[in-house]
Design an enzyme around this catalytic site. Structure first.
Site, short mmCIF file in Angstrom:
data_model
loop_
_atom_site.label_atom_id
_atom_site.label_comp_id
_atom_site.label_asym_id
_atom_site.label_seq_id
_atom_site.Cartn_x
_atom_site.Cartn_y
_atom_site.Cartn_z
CD GLU A 138 41.46 39.88 47.49
OE1 GLU A 138 40.25 39.91 47.30
OE2 GLU A 138 42.23 39.12 46.91
CG HIS A 207 47.37 40.57 37.50
ND1 HIS A 207 46.31 40.61 36.65
CD2 HIS A 207 47.04 39.70 38.48
CE1 HIS A 207 45.37 39.78 37.07
NE2 HIS A 207 45.78 39.22 38.18
#
Lengths: 402, 393
Positions: A138, A207
Site C-alpha cells: 500500500e 477490518h
C-alpha cells in the site's frame, strides 16, 4: 433533461412550500449539454433544501423508491435501477471513457474485478495498465499513484479496506496533501483514494476501522463519504474531476443498496451536504451508514410526534457549514450521529465547528453519538453495542427536545 | 573562435554589467568538436549486467562546463553554510558539497524531459536542472522569489518545467513517487526515464523494495540511484546495513557500482542506464560518493568520522580537483583562468544572495494560497458558500 424530484408522502409533516425544485447549475466552461449539477440550492427563505422528500419512504433495507406522482416532470426518463457498487462502477467507467488520463490502481482491481466488484469488467475494457493490479504494497503503490499524478495522470487508488491505507499514511499525508503547497502551486495531485471502511458484519477489529478521524486534519485533501447509489456515482465523478486529492469513503455494508438513478449524466458537488428529510424540531447530522440508522429512528420519532431534520453531511472535509448552519438556525438543536470513535472523530470536529460558528443559535448543548472507543469486537452482540443503534438515537432526540 | 554561450544556466547574468564583463573575458577553449577521451578512475562493477567501458568521450566545452557548474554548486553550498550560521537560513539545511559530480554527470547524460526526484539534499540537483541561484537562495531564506514561493524551504525545491520533482523530507518516500513518474512515462509511451535518487540510509526502507518490485514487474523506466556517502546521518553504512553493496540489493534487478566523485563515470553510467532501462526495465546505480559537511547544518560531521578521513577524501577524490587536473593536463585553460572563473562564480553567488535578501517575505495571505486547487467549478467552501477567506487575528 433535468429530473425534478418532488417531495411526496408523509404529507403530515411536510409543508407544501417545501416542495421545491432542485436548482440546477451547469458547470461553466464545460460541454454542459448533458451534465446537470445537483446542488443544495442557495435559496434559504424559510423553505428547506431540495431533493428527497422520498427519504420518508426509506425503510431499513434502504430500497429507495422515487415518487411517481403525475406532478413529477415527464421530461426525464425514469432512470435505471442499480446497486451502489454498480453505481460506483458506472461513475468510474464514465470518467475513464471521458478522460484517458484516468487510471485505477489497487489490489485485485483488474483481473479479479475488485474485491467488491467496483472495477469489474474494466480491465478487459481498458487494459492492464489502466486498471492496474498491484502487489500488496500500500505504501508504495499509493506513492506511485501520487507520483503519477504529479505528472498529470489522474489515478484512482483503491485500498481493499480503508484500514490498509494506514500503511500509506505517510504518502497520503506528506506527499498527497502537501505537495501542492510546498511546491508553491507547481504540482497538483488529482488523485482519488477510495475504499470501503466502517464496521461490517463481524469482520474483526482490524477490518472494521474508520479512518475519517485520522485523515481529517491533513491539510490539502478533501474527504467525502457516499451513502446512496445516487450520491456514490455523483461523488465518484466529482472526485475524479477535482484537481485536489479526494478521499472517498465507502462503507462495506452499503455496497448492495439498490436505488433508481437518472440515466443522464450528473456530477455532485463535493462540498455540499444532502438534505435527507426536512424537519423542524432537531437537526440530525450524519453520514455513511449511520444515515440509515437515523432514518430508521426517524420513523419512530415521527410516530412519537417529533419532526427531525436529517442531513447527510457527505462532505467530511470541509464541512458544509452553510447547509448545516441554516438548519441550526431553524431548529436550534443538534444531534450528530456518526460511526467514528468518540475521541477525535468527525463528530468531535463538527461539534467544535458548530459551536464556534453557531453558538448563539443553539438552545441546547450539541449531542454527539459515536461509536465506543474500543476495538471492534468479533462477537455479534458486542459489535452491535459498539455502533450507534436506532433506539439510542430516539432516546437522544427525546432528551434533546425536552 | 566565437565565445559561445557556455550553456550554463547557473550563471545567468544577474545584471547587464556582469553580462558585459562576461563577454569581455578572454575566450578560453570552448571547442565543441575535439574529442577528448577520459578514463574513469576505477572500472565499473556490474551486478547482473555487463558494465560499460571505462573510456568516456568528452569535449573541451563539456570539461569547462563541468568545472564551472561544479564551482557554482560548491560555492552555493559554502555560502549557504555561512548564511545558516548567520541565521538567515533556518531549520534544516542539508549540503551537497563533495557530491556535485553526481548531479553534473547525470545532467550531461540526460535531457530535461527525463525526470529526477530526490530526497532533501536537493539544492545542487535543482541548479543542475536549470534552477537559478536567486530562486535557491530566496527559497532557503524563505522569501517570495524562491522556487516554492518561500513555502517549501530547503527540503522542497521543485521545478516542474524541467521535470525536477523535488525535494522530499521523509526518507525513502520519494522512491515510490519516482516509480509513479516512471509509470506515467510508460503510460504515455514516452521515451524518457526517471532517476529516483536516495541515500544509503534510505536504502534500508521497505517501500524501496516494494517500489523496485513493482518497477521490475511492469518494466517501468525507473533508474534507482543510491547516492552512497557512507553515512546515514551519524550511522556508518556497515552499522546500518547487513549488505552495504547497495547495487546488489535489487537481486533480480541489475545494478552498477559507480565512482560518484568522478563526473565522467557518472555520465557514462547514466547514459548506460538510460539505454538499458528503456529496453529492459529498472536498474540500480550506486554512486560511491562523499559529503564534506555533516548530515545537516546541525551536525558537525566529525563525531562519527575523523577529520583525517574527510581531508583525505578531499585531497584524493574531490570532483572539482579532478576536473581541474584534466583541464590543465589537456591545456584547455591556465591556472589563473580557472581561478578567475572561481572568482567570477563567487561574485555571481554573492550577487544572488544580495538580490535574494532584498526579496520580501511572503505576504500573510500566502499562508492560505495553494492549499487547494481551484477551478473545478462547483466548490462551495466556507460557511457562506463563498470561498473561505481566513483572516489572521
Amino acid at each position: 433533461m433535468a429530473s425534478i424530484f418532488q417531495g411526496v408522502g408523509a404529507a403530515t409533516s411536510l409543508d407544501t412550500k417545501k416542495f421545491q425544485l432542485s436548482s440546477l447549475r451547469s458547470v461553466t466552461g464545460r460541454k454542459a449539454s448533458c451534465v446537470v449539477m445537483r446542488s443544495g440550492g442557495a435559496k434559504m427563505d424559510g423553505g428547506s433544501n431540495q431533493i428527497s422528500g422520498r427519504a420518508d419512504q426509506l425503510v431499513t433495507n434502504a430500497v429507495a423508491t422515487k415518487a411517481d406522482t403525475p406532478a413529477a416532470s415527464t421530461a426525464s426518463k425514469p432512470g435505471h435501477e442499480l446497486l451502489l457498487f454498480e453505481a460506483l462502477r458506472e461513475g468510474l467507467e464514465e470518467e475513464m471513457e471521458r478522460d484517458a488520463r484516468v487510471c485505477v490502481m489497487g489490489e485485485d482491481v483488474g483481473h479479479y474485478g475488485g474485491s467488491y466488484k467496483v472495477t469489474k469488467g474494466l480491465a478487459e475494457k481498458y487494459g492492464d495498465l489502466r486498471v492496474l493490479d498491484t502487489p500488496i504494497a500500500e505504501n508504495s503503490f499509493t506513492g506511485m499513484g501520487i507520483g503519477a499524478a504529479m505528472t498529470g495522470l489522474r489515478p484512482i487508488i483503491e485500498g481493499m479496506n480503508m484500514g490498509f491505507l494506514l500503511l500509506a499514511f505517510n504518502q497520503i499525508s506528506n506527499n498527497c496533501g502537501m505537495l501542492h503547497y510546498t511546491s508553491g502551486g507547481q504540482f497538483k495531485i488529482p488523485v482519488v483514494i477510495r475504499g470501503p471502511g466502517g464496521v461490517g458484519r463481524q469482520l474483526g477489529a482490524e477490518h472494521s476501522q474508520r479512518l475519517e478521524s485520522y485523515f481529517q486534519s491533513i491539510p490539502g485533501i478533501q474527504m467525502v463519504a457516499c451513502s446512496t447509489p445516487y450520491n456514490a456515482k455523483g461523488l465518484m465523478k466529482a472526485a475524479i474531476r477535482s484537481d485536489n486529492p479526494v478521499i472517498l469513503f465507502e462503507h462495506v455494508l452499503l455496497y448492495n443498496l439498490k436505488e433508481r438513478i437518472p440515466d443522464e449524466e450528473y456530477v455532485l458537488n463535493l462540498e455540499e451536504a444532502e438534505m435527507v428529510r426536512p424537519g423542524e424540531h432537531v437537526t440530525i447530522l450524519t453520514y455513511s451508514r449511520m444515515r440509515y440508522h437515523v432514518m430508521q429512528a426517524a420513523k419512530t420519532l415521527v410516530n412519537k410526534g417529533y419532526d427531525p431534520e436529517v442531513i447527510d453531511i457527505r462532505s467530511l472535509k470541509p464541512f458544509d457549514l452553510y447547509t448545516i448552519g441554516n438548519s441550526i438556525k431553524k431548529t436550534h438543536r443538534v444531534l450528530i450521529v456518526e460511526e467514528c470513535m468518540r475521541t477525535g472523530g468527525i463528530g468531535a470536529s463538527l461539534t467544535a465547528a458548530i459551536t464556534e460558528n453557531f453558538h448563539d443559535y443553539l438552545d441546547a448543548p450539541i449531542m454527539c453519538l459515536s461509536s465506543q472507543d474500543v476495538p471492534t469486537p468479533y462477537a455479534g452482540t458486542l459489535e452491535e453495542w459498539t455502533v450507534v443503534q436506532p433506539p439510542q438515537i430516539v432516546a437522544a432526540v427525546e432528551q434533546l427536545c425536552r | 573562435m566565437a565565445l559561445t554561450r557556455r550553456s550554463s544556466g547557473l550563471l545567468k547574468p544577474l545584471s547587464a554589467a556582469s553580462s558585459a564583463s562576461f563577454l569581455h573575458r578572454r575566450p578560453f577553449s570552448t571547442d565543441d568538436t575535439t574529442t577528448i577521451t577520459v578514463e574513469t578512475s576505477v572500472p565499473f562493477t556490474g551486478h547482473n549486467c555487463e558494465p560499460p567501458s571505462r573510456s568516456v568521450d568528452t569535449t573541451p566545452k563539456e570539461l569547462m562546463k563541468f568545472f564551472t557548474d561544479m564551482a557554482v554548486m560548491r560555492r552555493m553550498e559554502i555560502a549557504a553554510d555561512s548564511l545558516y550560521k548567520s541565521k538567515l537560513i533556518r531549520g534544516f539545511c542539508h549540503l551537497y558539497d563533495g557530491q556535485e559530480a553526481v548531479s553534473i554527470g547525470m545532467e550531461a547524460a540526460i535531457t530535461k524531459q527525463d525526470c529526477i526526484i530526490t530526497a532533501y539534499r536537493d539544492h545542487c540537483l535543482f541548479l543542475g536542472r536549470g534552477g537559478t541561484l536567486l530562486e535557491s537562495f530566496a527559497e532557503l531564506m524563505g522569501r517570495q522569489a524562491g522556487c516554492s514561493n518561500g513555502k517549501g524551504g530547503s527540503m522542497h525545491f521543485y521545478k516542474k518545467e524541467s521535470c525536477f520533482f523535488g525535494g522530499h523530507g521523509i526518507v525513502g518516500a520519494q522512491v515510490p513517487l519516482g516509480c509513479g513518474l516512471a509509470f506515467a512515462q510508460k503510460y504515455r509511451k514516452e521515451d524518457h526515464v526517471t532517476f529516483a535518487m536516495y541515500g544509503d540510509g534510505a536504502a534500508n526502507q521497505g517501500q524501496l523494495f516494494e517500489a523496485l518490485n513493482m518497477a521490475a514487474l511492469w518494466d517501468l523506466p525507473a533508474i534507482l540511484v543510491c547516492e552512497n556517502n557512507h553515512y546515514g546521518m551519524g550511522t556508518a553504512e556497515w552499522r546500518a546495513a547487513k549488505s552495504p553493496a547497495y547495487y546488489k540489493r535489487g537481486d533480480y534487478v541489475p545494478g552498477l557500482k559507480v565512482d560518484g566523485m568522478d563526473a565522467f563515470a557518472v555520465k557514462q553510467a547514466c547514459k548506460f542506464a538510460k539505454e538499458h532501462v528503456l529496453k529492459n526495465g529498472p536498474i540500480i546505480l550506486e554512486m560511491d560518493t562523499y559529503r564534506y559537511h555533516g548530515h545537516s547544518m546541525s551536525d558537525p560531521g566529525s563525531t562519527y568520522r575523523t577529520r583525517d578521513e574527510i581531508s583525505g577524501v578531499r585531497q584524493e577524490r574531490d570532483p572539482i580537483e579532478r576536473i581541474r587536473k584534466l583541464i590543465l593536463a589537456h591545456d584547455l585553460a591556465t591556472e589563473k583562468e580557472l581561478k578567475d572563473i572561481e572568482k567570477q562564480v563567487r561574485k555571481e553567488v554573492d550577487d544572488a544572495i544580495a538580490q535574494a535578501k532584498e526579496s520580501p517575505m511572503p505576504a500573510e495571505s500566502e499562508l492560505f494560497t495553494n492549499v487547494y486547487r481551484k477551478g473545478f467549478g462547483v466548490e462551495s467552501f466556507g460557511a457562506d458558500r463563498k470561498e473561505l477567506r481566513a483572516t489572521l487575528p
